[in-house]
Motif scaffolding. Structure first.
Motif, PDB file in Angstrom:
ATOM      1  N   VAL A   1       1.257  -0.901  -0.089  1.00  0.00           N
ATOM      2  CA  VAL A   1      -0.110   0.269   0.249  1.00  0.00           C
ATOM      3  C   VAL A   1       0.442   0.770   0.239  1.00  0.00           C
ATOM      4  O   VAL A   1       2.008   1.390   0.769  1.00  0.00           O
ATOM      5  CB  VAL A   1      -0.788   0.003   1.198  1.00  0.00           C
ATOM      6  N   VAL A   2       0.535   1.982  -0.802  1.00  0.00           N
ATOM      7  CA  VAL A   2       1.581   3.688  -0.412  1.00  0.00           C
ATOM      8  C   VAL A   2       1.082   4.770  -0.632  1.00  0.00           C
ATOM      9  O   VAL A   2      -0.716   4.495  -1.271  1.00  0.00           O
ATOM     10  CB  VAL A   2       1.872   3.605  -2.465  1.00  0.00           C
ATOM     11  N   ALA A   3       0.559   5.310   0.814  1.00  0.00           N
ATOM     12  CA  ALA A   3      -0.471   6.761   0.739  1.00  0.00           C
ATOM     13  C   ALA A   3       0.812   7.562   0.062  1.00  0.00           C
ATOM     14  O   ALA A   3       1.720   8.312   0.219  1.00  0.00           O
ATOM     15  CB  ALA A   3      -0.377   6.467   2.717  1.00  0.00           C
ATOM     16  N   LEU A   4      -0.631   8.233  -0.338  1.00  0.00           N
ATOM     17  CA  LEU A   4      -0.505   9.798  -1.078  1.00  0.00           C
ATOM     18  C   LEU A   4      -0.721  10.867  -0.049  1.00  0.00           C
ATOM     19  O   LEU A   4      -2.073  10.784   0.271  1.00  0.00           O
ATOM     20  CB  LEU A   4      -0.598   9.573  -2.317  1.00  0.00           C
ATOM     21  N   LEU A   5      -0.280  11.972   0.060  1.00  0.00           N
ATOM     22  CA  LEU A   5      -0.268  13.546   1.284  1.00  0.00           C
ATOM     23  C   LEU A   5      -0.105  14.546   0.650  1.00  0.00           C
ATOM     24  O   LEU A   5       1.305  14.326  -0.074  1.00  0.00           O
ATOM     25  CB  LEU A   5       0.722  13.331   2.479  1.00  0.00           C
ATOM     26  N   GLY A   6      -1.627  15.488   0.192  1.00  0.00           N
ATOM     27  CA  GLY A   6      -1.119  16.240  -0.637  1.00  0.00           C
ATOM     28  C   GLY A   6      -2.250  16.915  -1.766  1.00  0.00           C
ATOM     29  O   GLY A   6      -3.247  16.198  -0.900  1.00  0.00           O
ATOM     30  N   PRO A   7      -2.553  18.592  -1.235  1.00  0.00           N
ATOM     31  CA  PRO A   7      -3.319  18.865  -1.861  1.00  0.00           C
ATOM     32  C   PRO A   7      -3.263  18.828  -3.374  1.00  0.00           C
ATOM     33  O   PRO A   7      -2.785  17.809  -4.364  1.00  0.00           O
ATOM     34  CB  PRO A   7      -3.007  20.043  -2.147  1.00  0.00           C
ATOM     35  N   THR A   8      -4.832  18.232  -3.755  1.00  0.00           N
ATOM     36  CA  THR A   8      -5.423  17.761  -5.216  1.00  0.00           C
ATOM     37  C   THR A   8      -4.095  18.609  -6.266  1.00  0.00           C
ATOM     38  O   THR A   8      -4.781  19.573  -6.012  1.00  0.00           O
ATOM     39  CB  THR A   8      -6.915  18.056  -5.819  1.00  0.00           C
ATOM     40  N   SER A   9      -3.771  18.141  -6.968  1.00  0.00           N
ATOM     41  CA  SER A   9      -2.813  18.538  -8.239  1.00  0.00           C
ATOM     42  C   SER A   9      -1.568  17.998  -9.124  1.00  0.00           C
ATOM     43  O   SER A   9      -2.673  16.775  -9.035  1.00  0.00           O
ATOM     44  CB  SER A   9      -1.555  19.180  -7.106  1.00  0.00           C
ATOM     45  N   PRO A  10      -1.517  18.005 -10.060  1.00  0.00           N
ATOM     46  CA  PRO A  10      -0.623  17.634 -11.266  1.00  0.00           C
ATOM     47  C   PRO A  10       0.353  16.306 -10.684  1.00  0.00           C
ATOM     48  O   PRO A  10      -0.208  15.112 -11.207  1.00  0.00           O
ATOM     49  CB  PRO A  10      -0.391  18.431 -12.359  1.00  0.00           C
ATOM     50  N   ALA A  11       0.918  16.767  -9.551  1.00  0.00           N
ATOM     51  CA  ALA A  11       1.544  16.027  -9.115  1.00  0.00           C
ATOM     52  C   ALA A  11       0.782  15.005  -8.448  1.00  0.00           C
ATOM     53  O   ALA A  11       1.874  13.741  -8.807  1.00  0.00           O
ATOM     54  CB  ALA A  11       2.709  16.715  -8.475  1.00  0.00           C
TER      55      ALA A  11
END
Length: 85
Positions: A1-11
């Motif tokens: 499982v990979v967790a993503l943390l950040g605002p909605t963005s192209p990245a």
């Protein structure tokens, strides 16, 4: 499982697509609320990371930095993963 943390963005979208194309499971963590406490956000996010059994945290540098010392899993800035063009 990979967790993503950040605002909605192209990245975030590029990173999510790359994770899915590699066949990994993805969990997107919510960003902090303007009205919430920082301590509450950190504790809730740590709990979500443990519950999801994430093996890697990827995200925006300013957000990932807060977790680097607290986690027993790698925490990386997604800009560091992008190859120079």
């Amino acid at each position: 499982v990979v967790a993503l943390l950040g605002p909605t963005s192209p990245a975030l979208c590029r990173t999510a697509a790359a994770i899915w194309s590699l066949g990994a499971t993805l969990t997107v963590l919510p960003t902090p609320s303007r009205l919430g406490s920082l301590e509450g956000f950190l504790m809730d996010t740590l709990n979500k990371l443990v519950q999801s059994q994430a093996g890697l945290l990827l995200g925006e540098a300013s957000m990932v930095e807060a977790f680097r010392e607290m986690l027993s899993i790698p925490a990386l800035d997604w800009d560091a993963l992008e190859a120079p063009v």
